[in-house]
Every structure is written in C-alpha cells, then in structure tokens.
Design an enzyme around this catalytic site. Structure first.
Site, PDB file in Angstrom:
ATOM      1  N   GLU A  77       0.797  -1.221   0.000  1.00  0.00           N
ATOM      2  CA  GLU A  77       0.000   0.000   0.000  1.00  0.00           C
ATOM      3  C   GLU A  77       0.838   1.283   0.000  1.00  0.00           C
ATOM      4  O   GLU A  77       0.362   2.337   0.425  1.00  0.00           O
ATOM      5  CB  GLU A  77      -0.978  -0.014   1.165  1.00  0.00           C
ATOM      6  CG  GLU A  77      -2.058  -1.077   1.012  1.00  0.00           C
ATOM      7  CD  GLU A  77      -3.175  -0.893   2.005  1.00  0.00           C
ATOM      8  OE1 GLU A  77      -4.284  -0.539   1.587  1.00  0.00           O
ATOM      9  OE2 GLU A  77      -2.928  -1.102   3.218  1.00  0.00           O
ATOM     10  N   HIS A  96      -0.583   5.549   7.376  1.00  0.00           N
ATOM     11  CA  HIS A  96      -1.729   4.649   7.171  1.00  0.00           C
ATOM     12  C   HIS A  96      -1.748   3.652   8.311  1.00  0.00           C
ATOM     13  O   HIS A  96      -0.726   3.030   8.617  1.00  0.00           O
ATOM     14  CB  HIS A  96      -1.619   3.907   5.837  1.00  0.00           C
ATOM     15  CG  HIS A  96      -2.627   2.814   5.686  1.00  0.00           C
ATOM     16  ND1 HIS A  96      -3.995   3.030   5.778  1.00  0.00           N
ATOM     17  CD2 HIS A  96      -2.481   1.475   5.481  1.00  0.00           C
ATOM     18  CE1 HIS A  96      -4.634   1.891   5.623  1.00  0.00           C
ATOM     19  NE2 HIS A  96      -3.737   0.936   5.440  1.00  0.00           N
ATOM     20  N   HIS A  98      -4.549   1.032  11.075  1.00  0.00           N
ATOM     21  CA  HIS A  98      -5.837   0.366  11.283  1.00  0.00           C
ATOM     22  C   HIS A  98      -6.239   0.421  12.756  1.00  0.00           C
ATOM     23  O   HIS A  98      -6.794  -0.541  13.276  1.00  0.00           O
ATOM     24  CB  HIS A  98      -5.744  -1.111  10.865  1.00  0.00           C
ATOM     25  CG  HIS A  98      -5.002  -1.365   9.590  1.00  0.00           C
ATOM     26  ND1 HIS A  98      -4.046  -2.358   9.453  1.00  0.00           N
ATOM     27  CD2 HIS A  98      -5.076  -0.744   8.381  1.00  0.00           C
ATOM     28  CE1 HIS A  98      -3.559  -2.355   8.225  1.00  0.00           C
ATOM     29  NE2 HIS A  98      -4.159  -1.379   7.553  1.00  0.00           N
ATOM     30  N   HIS A 166     -11.367  -0.810   6.841  1.00  0.00           N
ATOM     31  CA  HIS A 166      -9.923  -0.967   6.648  1.00  0.00           C
ATOM     32  C   HIS A 166      -9.119  -0.163   7.666  1.00  0.00           C
ATOM     33  O   HIS A 166      -8.404  -0.735   8.476  1.00  0.00           O
ATOM     34  CB  HIS A 166      -9.567  -0.539   5.225  1.00  0.00           C
ATOM     35  CG  HIS A 166      -8.147  -0.756   4.842  1.00  0.00           C
ATOM     36  ND1 HIS A 166      -7.700  -0.675   3.538  1.00  0.00           N
ATOM     37  CD2 HIS A 166      -7.040  -1.026   5.571  1.00  0.00           C
ATOM     38  CE1 HIS A 166      -6.404  -0.905   3.489  1.00  0.00           C
ATOM     39  NE2 HIS A 166      -5.971  -1.116   4.714  1.00  0.00           N
TER      40      HIS A 166
END
Length: 247
Positions: A77, A96, A98, A166
C-alpha cells in the site's frame, strides 16, 4: 550526522512511537517526503513498525518505485503515500494505520468529529472512503495508483480520511504533526464512543475552534520545546528511542 540521517532517525522513531502507542501493530506505515526532492519520499521496507531500523528505510519515487536496485520487498500500500504526495505539495508526512477504535466510524454512518482540543487536527468531520464504490469487491488494499488517487479525492485538502472496513490515512505538514494527529485521532474515537454511550447531545468542537487549534499548531511548528516537541520527547521516552531536540 547529516540532515538526511537525522530525518531517517526521526522516521524510525515515528515507527516505534506509533507501535508503542497502539496505532500500528504488525501492519501500518509512515512516510516522510524527501526534503531536497519533493518527487521522492522515505518509507520502510515491508516490516512491522516496531522492528524498523535505519537500514530498513528506502527511498521511493511518486509512482511507487524504489530508487535502490535489488531493494527488499516494500509495502503493497505504498501507493497511498505516492498518491497523497503527488496531489498535496503541502504534505510532508503520511500515515496509514488500522487503529481499532476508528473502524466503527467508517462502517456505521456515525461521523468522527473532534471532541477534545488536542484532537482538532483531525478536522471538523472525517470523511469516509469506500473502495467498493469505484472498484467493486476487492481485498480492500490500495494496490495501485488508481486506487490511491481515488482515496485522495476523499481526503481532499484535509488531514484525515477513514477507509471503510480498513483503517485511515493521515496527511500532515510534518512528521511530528502526523504522529500527533494519528495518536489523537484514535483518542478522539475512544472519547466519542464513550460520550455516545452516555447519551444526550455531544458538544463537538466548532469550526472556529478547530481553525484556532490549526493556527496554534502552525505557530508552534519547529519551535524548540514547544508543545508538539514536548509530546515528541514524551513519546520517544515511552517507546525507548533516543530523543533528539530540534536544531
């Protein structure tokens, strides 16, 4: 120590801090735009953030290509970072993750909104990107630039966006600001959930209050011993990494 070495040290520290604060676990990543070439950025090889060391930091172009021949595997990603840096010249760091308290706000229709002053940098309301809208049923991973660019449309000019089912993306003007926003975005989700459980109307921060907090962050940027650097020193100590004050 060169300027680049110092930045890589801070990027490694950011990985460790985010892991210690529960924002990332075996997954998640943080990047930093190259200070001398805005068309490149630094990101670790595909490794759990807690374990990242300086030798793991690689340099990438905005199309996701590593500049080092024969480099180890990178995060799938990385295109999240590529797309944000491509679209947003103001952004110097992207995260990024989660973190678990965020996920319900991406799937329930309950909007994540700032409830505490330190959480104002998430913006007045965090938008939600649903990859299924334009890409159908996928494994929800941002695997290419088309998906990354679509995500950035939802991010817009803001600092945060949720990714349905996500996680989230954080785009900030500095590495320390990105770490701060990631940590307090998780805190805000926890606090907002508790407030919702208590019942009654929640008094969220007003747009004017959010703007005032952003101005405060701008005024304090890169000032030694300012509030953000004080937090960075605290997080470094908690994560067991060397704190290096700004010069």
């Amino acid at each position: 120590m060169s300027n680049i070495d110092a930045l890589i040290h801070d990027l490694v520290s950011a990985n460790r801090i985010l892991a210690h604060e529960g924002i990332v676990d075996g997954f998640g990543h943080v990047s930093l735009r190259h200070p001398d070439d805005p068309g490149r950025f630094f990101l670790a090889r595909a490794r759990a953030p807690q374990n990242v060391v300086p030798e793991d930091i690689l340099e990438f172009t905005l199309d996701g290509q590593c500049t080092k021949a024969g480099a180890p595997m990178s995060y799938i990603e990385r295109y999240i970072h590529c797309a944000v840096f491509e679209a947003r010249p103001d952004v110097k760091s992207v995260i990024h993750n989660h973190s678990k308290s965020l996920i319900p706000f991406g799937v329930t229709g309950n909007k994540l909104r700032p409830i505490m002053h330190d959480c104002a940098t998430i913006g007045c309301e965090v938008p939600v990107w649903d990859c299924r809208t334009n890409f159908g049923d996928t494994d929800l991973l941002v695997r290419n630039m088309a998906m990354g660019r679509d995500l950035v449309k939802t991010l817009g000019s803001g600092t945060t966006a949720l990714m349905r089912g996500h996680g989230c993306v954080i785009a900030e003007r500095s590495l320390k600001r990105a770490v701060h926003t990631a940590i307090y975005m998780e805190h805000n989700a926890e606090l907002q959930r508790h407030a919702m459980q208590m019942g009654g109307d929640i008094t969220f921060l007003s747009p004017g209050e959010v703007a005032a907090r952003f101005k405060l962050m701008d005024d304090l940027d890169n000032k030694p011993l300012a509030a953000l650097d004080r937090a960075w020193e605290y997080w470094c100590q908690r994560a067991g990494v060397e704190y290096r004050p700004p010069v």
